[in-house]
Design an enzyme around this catalytic site. Sequence first.
Site, PDB file in Angstrom:
ATOM      1  N   HIS A  19      47.277   6.557  -2.924  1.00 27.91           N
ATOM      2  CA  HIS A  19      46.044   6.834  -2.198  1.00 27.91           C
ATOM      3  C   HIS A  19      44.943   7.186  -3.187  1.00 27.91           C
ATOM      4  O   HIS A  19      45.202   7.564  -4.325  1.00 27.91           O
ATOM      5  CB  HIS A  19      46.303   8.004  -1.230  1.00 27.91           C
ATOM      6  N   ASP A  59      38.291  13.346   1.967  1.00 23.11           N
ATOM      7  CA  ASP A  59      38.995  12.071   2.049  1.00 23.11           C
ATOM      8  C   ASP A  59      38.259  11.154   3.002  1.00 23.11           C
ATOM      9  O   ASP A  59      38.401  11.266   4.220  1.00 23.11           O
ATOM     10  CB  ASP A  59      40.441  12.288   2.525  1.00 23.11           C
ATOM     11  N   CYS A  63      41.667   2.691   1.090  1.00 22.76           N
ATOM     12  CA  CYS A  63      41.269   3.962   0.504  1.00 22.76           C
ATOM     13  C   CYS A  63      40.395   3.846  -0.734  1.00 22.76           C
ATOM     14  O   CYS A  63      39.401   4.554  -0.875  1.00 22.76           O
ATOM     15  CB  CYS A  63      42.500   4.792   0.205  1.00 22.76           C
TER      16      CYS A  63
END
Lengths: 686, 306
Positions: free
Chosen positions: A477, A493, A433
């Site tokens: 994250h 995202d 991420c």
Amino acid sequence: MQPTWQTPRPALLWMLISVVTALALHAGHLPLWLLGAAALTVLWQIQVYRGAWQHPARFIKVLLTLLCFGGVLSSYGRLLGLEPMVALLVSGFLLKLLEIHHRRDALVLIYLAYFIVIIQCLFEQGIVTGFVVVFGVMIVTAALAGLYQNNQNTQNKQTNRSGKLGTWFRPFRSSAVIIVQSLPLMLVLFIVMPRIGALWAVPKEQGSGVVGVSDSMSPGDFSDLGGSSKVAFRVEFEGDIPAQSTLYWRGLVFSDFNGRRWSQSGSWGYQDGSLLQWYGEKPEPWDRQATRRGDALSYKVTLEATNSPWLFALATPKPTSQDVALTRDFRLFSKRPLSSKTQYRVNSWLDYDLETGGLSSWRRKIELALPEGFNPKTRAIAEQWRQESPDPVALLNRLLKLYNKEFIYTLKPPLLGKHTVDEFLWETKRGFCEFYASSFVFFARAAGIPARVVVGYQGGERHPSEDYLLVHQYDAHAWAEVWLEGRGWIRVDPTAAVAPERIEMSFADLFGENEDFLAESLLSLERYRHINWLNNLRLRLDALDYAWAKWVLGYENVQTDLLTGILGRLDPLRVGLFLLAAGALAMLPVAIMSLLGREKKYRDELDKFFIQFCQRMERAGIARRPGEGPRDFAARIESLRPDLADQVSSLTGLFEQQRYNTAVLNKRDLRLKLRRFRPYLRSKIP
Amino acid sequence: MSSVKKIADILVERIGAILIGKDQEIRLALACLFARGHLLIEDLPGMGKTTLAQTLAAALGLSYTRIQFTSDLLPADIVGVSVYDRDNGSFEFHPGPVFSQVVLADEINRTTPKTQSALLEAMSEGQVSVEGETRQLPQPFFVIATQNPATQSGTFPLPESQLDRFLMRIKLGYPDPVAERQLLSGDDPRKKLKNLKASINEATLEQIQAKVSGVKAAESLIDYIQRLLQQTRTLPQLDNGISPRGGMALLQCARAWALMDGRQYVIPEDVQACLEPVCGHRLSGAANDQEVISLIQQILNSVDII
């Protein structure tokens, strides 16, 4: 110095056990040499008691004291701070053990032992620690009881013929009784006593071994995201738990990039009012830039200790707990770094607009800033794309499509060199991420779209039986937020573009079977989640831990509501009276039990009958003297009031026969007979 | 069991005719005897200690010897000695005065502890060991010791452990005026003693002694006694309380007392009557006897019967 006072044997035993218990509690954070010193002092004390060794001479004690000081200094490098202070206290405690000449010395030792046992709560506050500390207090109380047992011995020698083991254990038994008897009072104090804030702050080691979201992010520096199975926080929603893909727990916003590392932008950049808006205070001017629509989602977060002030919440939040502030970038911030488990309430509006009114030029500058001399290729390509499609949405979609097509999500990406974004985007194409968020924001900024990195947690595990959400450290994250004209800040995202299942499933479900996942914690129950009963056990334990956190550690948050519910209004008088009343009520069973224990005599019907008779005679002016037997009493009455003789002698005769001779009448007959006397007993004597 | 009461009343009446005005003490002495215990009479000289002992022996029809304890008395003077018989060519045992059913040990605290303990062994074992041979003493065996108050000079006070061997200690005290006038106007009581006939025989005495243990002590009475004992152990004025043996002695005396009152069960009044004679000499630590008596009264007043 000649010892003039000998510690009673059981007291000494329990004192030594207390010392060992206190040391064992703190063993985890004491230097090793101190534990060795503890063993030595205990041995010394035993030898002194046996008469084999002498008490240490004065100069040896001085020397030992200096040695301890030196030892603590060299172990920690300083004296201030919680751990060195505890080590110093423990060494003083151990040295005191070497000079017990009087009862007062033993008392000092025992009081210190109480203190040291309870200090453990500064380090840990879990459910197990709670019970262990209570047990430690019990042992120290046993030492205290043993210290005073000797007196008792001389007082009633006769009753004291229990076995050898009995004498050793008696102090512990009385201590256990004391603790159990005081339980109701403890409960009352716990429930009613107002929590007073800390009078002083305990300096605790900063960030020592606590994993979590850190205050900066540099993708490519470390290449192994093993993930920790530790719980980050737990959330209890008032309504249903929202869908997994909407659970973005915002923690920190990084707008500043130096080519390698993302961090928060300095506060000097902001020009519209204070950066923090505390709960309960009037809104800052920038609060108007957030539009919150629809119903608020209410929830309560119980955050584990992080030693930093960042709190986690869904966008866009508004805190509803004391000492929690909303920051300029609409995150939550705690007044103090969280040195222990903390609970706070939040209202979040999942449907929101942020800064739709346009970004001022200084804001735009912050959110577009890029370091010179880094990632030239990315900057060039971004510029090129912008020329090809001026619509920012199309541009970003193009980038996401690129991710989706060519990139691989992995927990073990290759290391990156100087131009992290260039290397990642155009060469390695593997990462997790942080890599995606970092490169995405960099690209967007390079294409002239204001963007920033947000770190926090994503998703969570629903507890199957208890109604709460469990967020682990491995749920950490990073994602991006871009600002679009007319739409404000929008969450993007990029990881979802690469590995959508990462967002829809929980992290653990996704990587549970992976060898690398949680490689570092072989013993973690989390690792064996595919074994059903072990997984159930893990969730059970977690529910217990959460209940403890909620009702015991976080009781402060419930207390006010609870007390207001009972008392109507909180003021010192009411709370004080309630405390007194509840305390008295709690001690009532103890009092009744001890009274019953004393009065468990032969107060049967017959005795009551005799007492009644005596009371009647007392009203008539002839009181039975204490210890006067029925026959003597009857004879005295007869001599004083010959007119009463018949009745009195038949009454006392019945009592005497029934009480001291073989019971002539059975219970029923006796009751009948006593009933026949009742009118007589009630009548007045002329 | 009115027969025991009748016998006791007759005995008290007959002995009381000689030892005038001391019915209560006579009753206690009898109770002590019925409870198979030994009696210690403590008082100043000339108060009738010897008379009581003699009268008791005579009235009960038991054999009687008297040992006058002096500072040079030896154990052999009490238990007896083996003498070489020239005719037989062997040693022959000459029993000492202790071989008798009632032994009056007069002024026991005038003799040395060694001699005292020779008698005390006989008292506790019911037998004596002479030259390696154990000889049984006659039954019933009843020692009445008299002693002058220890404050007088030339005495060896009995240690507590030996005082404990006496079931009861009584004091006679001065007679009341009426009794004293009667005493002065009458004959010498010792003359009357010669005419005293035995009221019971050995067998009857043994029967009575056997009956004592059968007297019922109810649970609440046991409880009462226990509380009395407990109280003696908590008084700060006393070093030691009553021992469990003392407690059993108290119960046994109370039984005998109840039996003499014609009852088959003990009532608190029996215990109260026996408390001072049974426990007075077993309590130590108080400054003097007067204080012990007042302490016992205090105990009786502070422990209720229920």
